[in-house]
Write a protein that holds these residues in place. Structure first.
Motif, PDB file in Angstrom:
ATOM      1  N   VAL A  70       0.831  -1.206   0.000  1.00 31.92           N
ATOM      2  CA  VAL A  70       0.000   0.000   0.000  1.00 31.92           C
ATOM      3  C   VAL A  70       0.862   1.251   0.000  1.00 31.92           C
ATOM      4  O   VAL A  70       0.538   2.245  -0.664  1.00 31.92           O
ATOM      5  CB  VAL A  70      -0.960  -0.007   1.209  1.00 31.92           C
ATOM      6  CG1 VAL A  70      -1.752   1.294   1.268  1.00 31.92           C
ATOM      7  CG2 VAL A  70      -1.905  -1.190   1.125  1.00 31.92           C
ATOM      8  N   GLY A  71       1.966   1.216   0.750  1.00 34.35           N
ATOM      9  CA  GLY A  71       2.845   2.379   0.804  1.00 34.35           C
ATOM     10  C   GLY A  71       3.423   2.739  -0.555  1.00 34.35           C
ATOM     11  O   GLY A  71       3.435   3.913  -0.943  1.00 34.35           O
ATOM     12  N   VAL A  72       3.881   1.728  -1.289  1.00 35.15           N
ATOM     13  CA  VAL A  72       4.440   1.980  -2.627  1.00 35.15           C
ATOM     14  C   VAL A  72       3.353   2.501  -3.566  1.00 35.15           C
ATOM     15  O   VAL A  72       3.559   3.474  -4.304  1.00 35.15           O
ATOM     16  CB  VAL A  72       5.077   0.699  -3.192  1.00 35.15           C
ATOM     17  CG1 VAL A  72       5.432   0.884  -4.665  1.00 35.15           C
ATOM     18  CG2 VAL A  72       6.318   0.324  -2.396  1.00 35.15           C
ATOM     19  N   ALA A  73       2.186   1.842  -3.534  1.00 38.26           N
ATOM     20  CA  ALA A  73       1.086   2.276  -4.402  1.00 38.26           C
ATOM     21  C   ALA A  73       0.656   3.698  -4.074  1.00 38.26           C
ATOM     22  O   ALA A  73       0.388   4.506  -4.973  1.00 38.26           O
ATOM     23  CB  ALA A  73      -0.101   1.319  -4.266  1.00 38.26           C
ATOM     24  N   ALA A  74       0.592   4.016  -2.777  1.00 42.01           N
ATOM     25  CA  ALA A  74       0.194   5.360  -2.372  1.00 42.01           C
ATOM     26  C   ALA A  74       1.227   6.391  -2.806  1.00 42.01           C
ATOM     27  O   ALA A  74       0.879   7.474  -3.299  1.00 42.01           O
ATOM     28  CB  ALA A  74       0.004   5.412  -0.848  1.00 42.01           C
ATOM     29  N   ALA A  75       2.503   6.079  -2.640  1.00 39.75           N
ATOM     30  CA  ALA A  75       3.558   7.012  -3.024  1.00 39.75           C
ATOM     31  C   ALA A  75       3.545   7.273  -4.528  1.00 39.75           C
ATOM     32  O   ALA A  75       3.655   8.427  -4.969  1.00 39.75           O
ATOM     33  CB  ALA A  75       4.921   6.461  -2.601  1.00 39.75           C
ATOM     34  N   VAL A  76       3.388   6.218  -5.312  1.00 37.38           N
ATOM     35  CA  VAL A  76       3.335   6.379  -6.771  1.00 37.38           C
ATOM     36  C   VAL A  76       2.133   7.233  -7.168  1.00 37.38           C
ATOM     37  O   VAL A  76       2.224   8.114  -8.028  1.00 37.38           O
ATOM     38  CB  VAL A  76       3.276   5.001  -7.457  1.00 37.38           C
ATOM     39  CG1 VAL A  76       2.987   5.153  -8.950  1.00 37.38           C
ATOM     40  CG2 VAL A  76       4.589   4.246  -7.254  1.00 37.38           C
TER      41      VAL A  76
END
Length: 216
Positions: free
Chosen positions: A185-191
């Motif tokens: 979720v963190g990677v998806a949110a950052a992107v």
């Protein structure tokens, strides 16, 4: 939007709610089948793709994102139209109400309970929550079409909310699942945040270029 268009929009919000609620219940059921909770080592550190999927889908930010998406969906072709926020709010609340019902129905089927008993006190609590939070979140989704800072903040609501929840209230049966869920979720949110901000920063440039282009 005429009456037929409004009905079509609400049907869209209804369908989105059914799909999300049913899919979330299905992901939870699938995760239970892969979890060997009789094993002490698996209980402490075991995980499966199904469990990670369930953690992601059955998080508070994802349910909030459903209402935002429903509000965006039913107003995507009417930016600035009168009553747009009201229609977005109605769609957000409806999608959550339907999703709760679909989720409860799916959980009842998976547990082998009587279909006549799938509505209980817990569902009423979540339905009330759906009304209270679904309406403003649906209005946020309607605002996501707007240009300027209001539109930017609306588009950042879901990814920022997802990142904050995964840091402050991370879901997961054990630390491994929690860490994987936070990473995904963190990677998806950052992107998503980077994409939204870059698109926002580039939009004035595109507008100025279009305004300065010679007429053909």
């Amino acid at each position: 939007m005429n009456a037929a268009g409004l009905v079509k929009a609400m049907v869209g919000a209804f369908v989105v709610g059914v799909v999300f609620g049913g899919a979330t219940a299905g992901a939870n059921a699938l995760s239970h089948r892969f979890a060997d909770l009789e094993s002490a080592s698996y209980t402490v550190g075991g995980w499966s793709y199904a469990e990670v999927l369930a953690v992601v889908m059955d998080s508070g930010w994802a349910w909030a994102g459903l209402a935002v998406a429903a509000g965006w969906l039913v107003t995507r072709a009417e930016n600035g139209a009168p009553g747009m926020l009201v229609r977005g709010a109605a769609a957000g609340a409806l999608s959550l109400l339907v999703a709760v019902a679909a989720y409860a129905f799916g959980e009842t089927i998976d547990s082998g309970g009587a279909l006549s008993s799938f509505v209980g006190n817990e569902q009423f609590v979540w339905w009330v929550a759906g009304l209270l939070f679904g309406a403003p979140l649906g209005a946020v989704g309607a605002c996501a079409h707007r240009a300027g800072v209001v539109g930017l903040l609306a588009r950042l609501t879901v990814p920022v909310g997802a990142a904050v929840q995964m840091v402050l209230i991370p879901p997961g049966r054990n630390e491994v699942i929690t860490a994987i869920g936070q990473g995904v979720v963190g990677v998806a949110a950052a992107v998503s945040i980077v994409f939204v901000v870059i698109r926002f920063l580039r939009s004035p440039r595109r507008s100025s270029e279009a305004a300065g282009a010679p007429a053909s």
